[in-house]
Design a protein around this motif. Structure first.
Motif, PDB file in Angstrom:
ATOM      1  N   GLY A  28       0.792  -1.221   0.000  1.00  0.00           N
ATOM      2  CA  GLY A  28       0.000   0.000   0.000  1.00  0.00           C
ATOM      3  C   GLY A  28       0.820   1.264   0.000  1.00  0.00           C
ATOM      4  O   GLY A  28       0.270   2.369  -0.035  1.00  0.00           O
ATOM      5  N   VAL A 134      -2.403   7.294  -4.372  1.00  0.00           N
ATOM      6  CA  VAL A 134      -3.026   6.963  -3.092  1.00  0.00           C
ATOM      7  C   VAL A 134      -4.520   7.248  -3.147  1.00  0.00           C
ATOM      8  O   VAL A 134      -5.341   6.469  -2.654  1.00  0.00           O
ATOM      9  CB  VAL A 134      -2.361   7.766  -1.956  1.00  0.00           C
ATOM     10  CG1 VAL A 134      -3.114   7.563  -0.649  1.00  0.00           C
ATOM     11  CG2 VAL A 134      -0.907   7.347  -1.801  1.00  0.00           C
ATOM     12  N   LYS A 137      -6.369   4.522  -4.770  1.00  0.00           N
ATOM     13  CA  LYS A 137      -6.310   3.261  -4.039  1.00  0.00           C
ATOM     14  C   LYS A 137      -7.213   3.282  -2.811  1.00  0.00           C
ATOM     15  O   LYS A 137      -7.870   2.293  -2.497  1.00  0.00           O
ATOM     16  CB  LYS A 137      -4.858   2.977  -3.626  1.00  0.00           C
ATOM     17  CG  LYS A 137      -4.628   1.572  -3.109  1.00  0.00           C
ATOM     18  CD  LYS A 137      -3.147   1.266  -3.026  1.00  0.00           C
ATOM     19  CE  LYS A 137      -2.516   1.187  -4.396  1.00  0.00           C
ATOM     20  NZ  LYS A 137      -1.112   0.755  -4.353  1.00  0.00           N
ATOM     21  N   VAL A 138      -7.263   4.412  -2.105  1.00  0.00           N
ATOM     22  CA  VAL A 138      -8.080   4.496  -0.893  1.00  0.00           C
ATOM     23  C   VAL A 138      -9.480   5.001  -1.194  1.00  0.00           C
ATOM     24  O   VAL A 138     -10.338   5.022  -0.314  1.00  0.00           O
ATOM     25  CB  VAL A 138      -7.413   5.403   0.162  1.00  0.00           C
ATOM     26  CG1 VAL A 138      -6.056   4.877   0.528  1.00  0.00           C
ATOM     27  CG2 VAL A 138      -7.320   6.848  -0.324  1.00  0.00           C
ATOM     28  N   LEU A 140     -10.658   8.223  -2.510  1.00  0.00           N
ATOM     29  CA  LEU A 140     -11.041   9.577  -2.122  1.00  0.00           C
ATOM     30  C   LEU A 140     -12.256  10.035  -2.917  1.00  0.00           C
ATOM     31  O   LEU A 140     -12.479   9.585  -4.040  1.00  0.00           O
ATOM     32  CB  LEU A 140      -9.877  10.545  -2.373  1.00  0.00           C
ATOM     33  CG  LEU A 140      -8.852  10.712  -1.250  1.00  0.00           C
ATOM     34  CD1 LEU A 140      -7.718  11.620  -1.712  1.00  0.00           C
ATOM     35  CD2 LEU A 140      -9.483  11.278  -0.001  1.00  0.00           C
ATOM     36  N   ALA A 407      -1.696   8.108   2.676  1.00  0.00           N
ATOM     37  CA  ALA A 407      -2.708   7.045   2.784  1.00  0.00           C
ATOM     38  C   ALA A 407      -3.149   6.820   4.234  1.00  0.00           C
ATOM     39  O   ALA A 407      -4.358   6.768   4.512  1.00  0.00           O
ATOM     40  CB  ALA A 407      -2.190   5.752   2.168  1.00  0.00           C
ATOM     41  N   VAL A 410      -5.448   9.708   5.215  1.00  0.00           N
ATOM     42  CA  VAL A 410      -6.781   9.640   4.616  1.00  0.00           C
ATOM     43  C   VAL A 410      -7.628   8.584   5.326  1.00  0.00           C
ATOM     44  O   VAL A 410      -8.813   8.797   5.595  1.00  0.00           O
ATOM     45  CB  VAL A 410      -6.673   9.340   3.110  1.00  0.00           C
ATOM     46  CG1 VAL A 410      -8.040   9.040   2.511  1.00  0.00           C
ATOM     47  CG2 VAL A 410      -6.039  10.514   2.381  1.00  0.00           C
ATOM     48  N   ARG A 411      -7.014   7.445   5.637  1.00  0.00           N
ATOM     49  CA  ARG A 411      -7.771   6.408   6.348  1.00  0.00           C
ATOM     50  C   ARG A 411      -8.161   6.876   7.743  1.00  0.00           C
ATOM     51  O   ARG A 411      -9.271   6.592   8.228  1.00  0.00           O
ATOM     52  CB  ARG A 411      -6.939   5.127   6.435  1.00  0.00           C
ATOM     53  CG  ARG A 411      -6.668   4.484   5.078  1.00  0.00           C
ATOM     54  CD  ARG A 411      -6.065   3.090   5.247  1.00  0.00           C
ATOM     55  NE  ARG A 411      -5.673   2.529   3.951  1.00  0.00           N
ATOM     56  CZ  ARG A 411      -4.447   2.565   3.459  1.00  0.00           C
ATOM     57  NH1 ARG A 411      -3.462   3.121   4.170  1.00  0.00           N
ATOM     58  NH2 ARG A 411      -4.176   2.050   2.277  1.00  0.00           N
ATOM     59  N   HIS A 416     -13.668   8.905   2.215  1.00  0.00           N
ATOM     60  CA  HIS A 416     -13.700   8.026   1.042  1.00  0.00           C
ATOM     61  C   HIS A 416     -14.942   8.332   0.223  1.00  0.00           C
ATOM     62  O   HIS A 416     -15.904   8.938   0.697  1.00  0.00           O
ATOM     63  CB  HIS A 416     -13.684   6.549   1.456  1.00  0.00           C
ATOM     64  CG  HIS A 416     -14.780   6.152   2.394  1.00  0.00           C
ATOM     65  ND1 HIS A 416     -16.053   5.841   1.967  1.00  0.00           N
ATOM     66  CD2 HIS A 416     -14.806   6.044   3.742  1.00  0.00           C
ATOM     67  CE1 HIS A 416     -16.808   5.536   3.015  1.00  0.00           C
ATOM     68  NE2 HIS A 416     -16.081   5.661   4.104  1.00  0.00           N
ATOM     69  N   ASP A 485     -20.809   2.040   1.141  1.00  0.00           N
ATOM     70  CA  ASP A 485     -20.106   1.012   0.374  1.00  0.00           C
ATOM     71  C   ASP A 485     -21.099   0.282  -0.526  1.00  0.00           C
ATOM     72  O   ASP A 485     -22.241   0.024  -0.132  1.00  0.00           O
ATOM     73  CB  ASP A 485     -19.434  -0.008   1.305  1.00  0.00           C
ATOM     74  CG  ASP A 485     -18.314   0.624   2.105  1.00  0.00           C
ATOM     75  OD1 ASP A 485     -17.672   1.544   1.575  1.00  0.00           O
ATOM     76  OD2 ASP A 485     -18.092   0.201   3.253  1.00  0.00           O
TER      77      ASP A 485
END
Length: 546
Positions: A28, A134, A137-138, A140, A407, A410-411, A416, A485
């Motif tokens: 990651g 990033v 991948k995460v 945003l 990353a 952001v998490r 997200h 989600d």
């Protein structure tokens, strides 16, 4: 001169880039932050290093990278957020350059305002490669991704124009604020015009070449260089010309290119991005010995002060500017170009993420490397080695420091995209497109076509209605879900598994027939390509509603 050492170096660099990408996919961590570290480690080993030639970077490396990023961006989304993008890519770049220039003139011994503005212009534009990697991948939110993309596409033109003006003042060519503003407007308008002209020419060529993907790809690869060289020929912004051409071409590609051409073009540009970005970030780390070598003439206090001012302004001004523009009254908020009509203000979490996305890259090093050795008076350019070191430190701090921590930040923020909403929009569009196809078939049935049988229309209509039923079922599940989600559908996941099993079985049978001499390799490649396209349509595991 033997060419073998260069071949060995290129092969080694490709191996490192591939290995780092493999590590990044499993950990990651962004490859853009890992590669400079490896470059530094290599630079410290005995043996030759490759020096960064700014003209090669600006002419051969920057245009394809910018063009590819523009193709992958949304002209509509950038236009919708144009005020905020302009605030970051023009006003913030200008403020960063001026503040660093003032700091150098006040606190760095022997430094001039123009020299300080020059290094400020070099380090002002973020290179969003690491942040965007990033971000995707995460997951945003799309608006933040658009702001990062738009800023990264447009800020280079602003910074390079400011740099040219500062260098002219520092070398004794003279400086005039009205003349500088006029030059900025001229190179900006000229860059937009050059990019629009090249995009228009590319669009004219697209239709006659759409039947041959190879020719279409050759024109696509040549387009960024044509835009850059045309703009540079007229001494306007080549960077802006490339960006404008890429945005316009990307916007019109769905209408002007064939499906085969788009598939091949996307694959070609992904490979170009992968290799060029990998080489560039390796190259950044290898500049360390050359940058440090020129610092012997400066005392430690001067170096620390200069680096502190440069890094401090870069890290602190960005969040302050975002907080200021988001807290202004609505009327002033819009007037400053920091808000967009119909768009909500950025939340605190979004401001934090956007503040930490300002990683600098090779553009900063290439820009600062263009500083001349000698001024028009014959004297050395003031503090040139110190300015290069400051730029290198900023790139290292932001690219490695912010790149590796973006990353996790952001998490931690819990920021997200609403995957449910995105999946709903896509399935609504799929359903609408299928209904348009059914309408077209109904109109075709009412026309007299002796070469089209009613059975063919009925067969296609049945397939489309079955597809429409699947889309409506997915939409019902998405609309009933309260989560952001996209929900996992056991039936949909099972259907995907069945499709993968059948594709694998077909591919194995084709290979068996080829090995048994019952199918020539040419036939295998044709049939395998059909299966590859079918497999390409399937989403990545785990199966979520796409």
């Amino acid at each position: 001169m033997s060419i073998e050492p260069y071949v060995v170096f290129v092969l080694a660099a490709v191996a490192v880039v591939v290995l780092v990408r493999w590590v990044a996919n499993r950990t990651g961590l962004p490859a853009a932050a890992l590669l400079p570290i490896i470059g530094i480690a290599y630079a410290l080993l005995p043996g030759p290093n490759i020096s960064l030639d700014p003209h090669v970077i600006l002419t051969l490396v920057l245009p394809p990278l910018l063009y590819s990023a523009a193709l992958d961006s949304s002209l509509i989304a950038i236009r919708r957020n144009l005020r905020t993008v302009t605030s970051l890519s023009v006003i913030l770049v200008l403020l960063t350059s001026l503040l660093i220039g003032v700091g150098f003139s006040w606190f760095v011994t022997g430094a001039t305002l123009a020299a300080g503005i020059a290094v400020g212009a070099a380090v002002a534009p973020p290179d969003p490669v690491a942040a965007l990697a990033v971000a995707r991948k995460v997951g945003l939110p799309p608006r933040i991704v658009t702001l990062i993309q738009g800023e990264g596409l447009l800020n280079d033109a602003t910074a390079l124009t400011i740099l040219a003006v500062a260098v002219a003042a520092a070398t004794g060519s003279g400086f005039s604020a009205p003349a500088a503003l006029g030059q900025f407007l001229l190179v900006t308008a000229g860059g937009v015009a050059a990019g629009g002209l090249v995009a228009w020419a590319k669009r004219l060529l697209s239709r006659p070449l759409s039947g041959d993907p190879l020719m279409a790809n050759a024109v696509s690869l040549a387009t960024p260089f044509a835009a850059y060289l045309l703009a540079e020929e007229f001494q306007v912004s080549g960077v802006l010309a490339v960006v404008v051409a890429g945005l316009i071409v990307g916007h019109h590609t769905p209408r002007s290119a064939s499906g085969a051409g788009r598939l091949q073009t996307n694959a070609v540009w992904r490979l170009v991005d992968f290799l060029l970005e990998g080489f560039v970030f390796l190259l950044i780390g290898q500049q360390l010995p050359a940058v440090i070598r020129g610092l012997s003439q400066y005392d430690t206090a001067t170096i620390v002060t200069a680096v502190g001012i440069t890094v401090g302004v870069v890290l602190v001004l960005r969040p302050l500017w975002l907080l200021l523009t988001q807290s202004l009254p609505r009327s002033l908020h819009l007037w400053l170009g920091s808000g967009d009509r119909g768009a909500d203000r950025l939340t605190g979490r979004e401001v934090t993420a956007l503040s930490w996305s300002g990683t600098r890259g090779v553009i900063s090093l290439a820009a600062i490397s263009t500083l001349p050795l000698i001024t028009s008076t014959g004297a050395p350019f003031p503090n040139r080695d110190l300015l290069q070191f400051c730029a290198f430190v900023v790139v290292l701090v932001t690219l490695v420091g912010q790149g590796l921590t973006f990353a996790p930040l952001v998490r931690r923020l819990g920021l997200h995209a609403d995957q449910n909403d995105q999946a709903r929009l896509r399935n609504e569009a799929r359903a609408a497109a299928t209904e348009a196809a059914l309408t077209a078939l109904a109109e075709l049935r009412g026309q007299e076509h002796h070469d089209i049988s009613g059975q063919a229309i009925d067969t296609m209509s049945g397939q489309l209605r079955a597809r429409l039923a699947r889309y409506e079922g997915r939409l019902a599940l998405l609309r009933d879900s309260d989560s952001t989600d996209a929900p996992i559908s056991p039936r949909y996941e099972a259907a995907l598994h069945v499709r993968r099993v059948t594709i694998d079985a077909q591919r194995e049978e084709l290979l068996r027939r080829r090995d048994a001499g019952q199918l020539p390799d040419e036939g295998l490649r044709v049939l395998e390509r059909e299966l590859d396209h079918e497999e390409r349509l399937l989403p990545d595991r785990p199966a979520r509603l796409p």
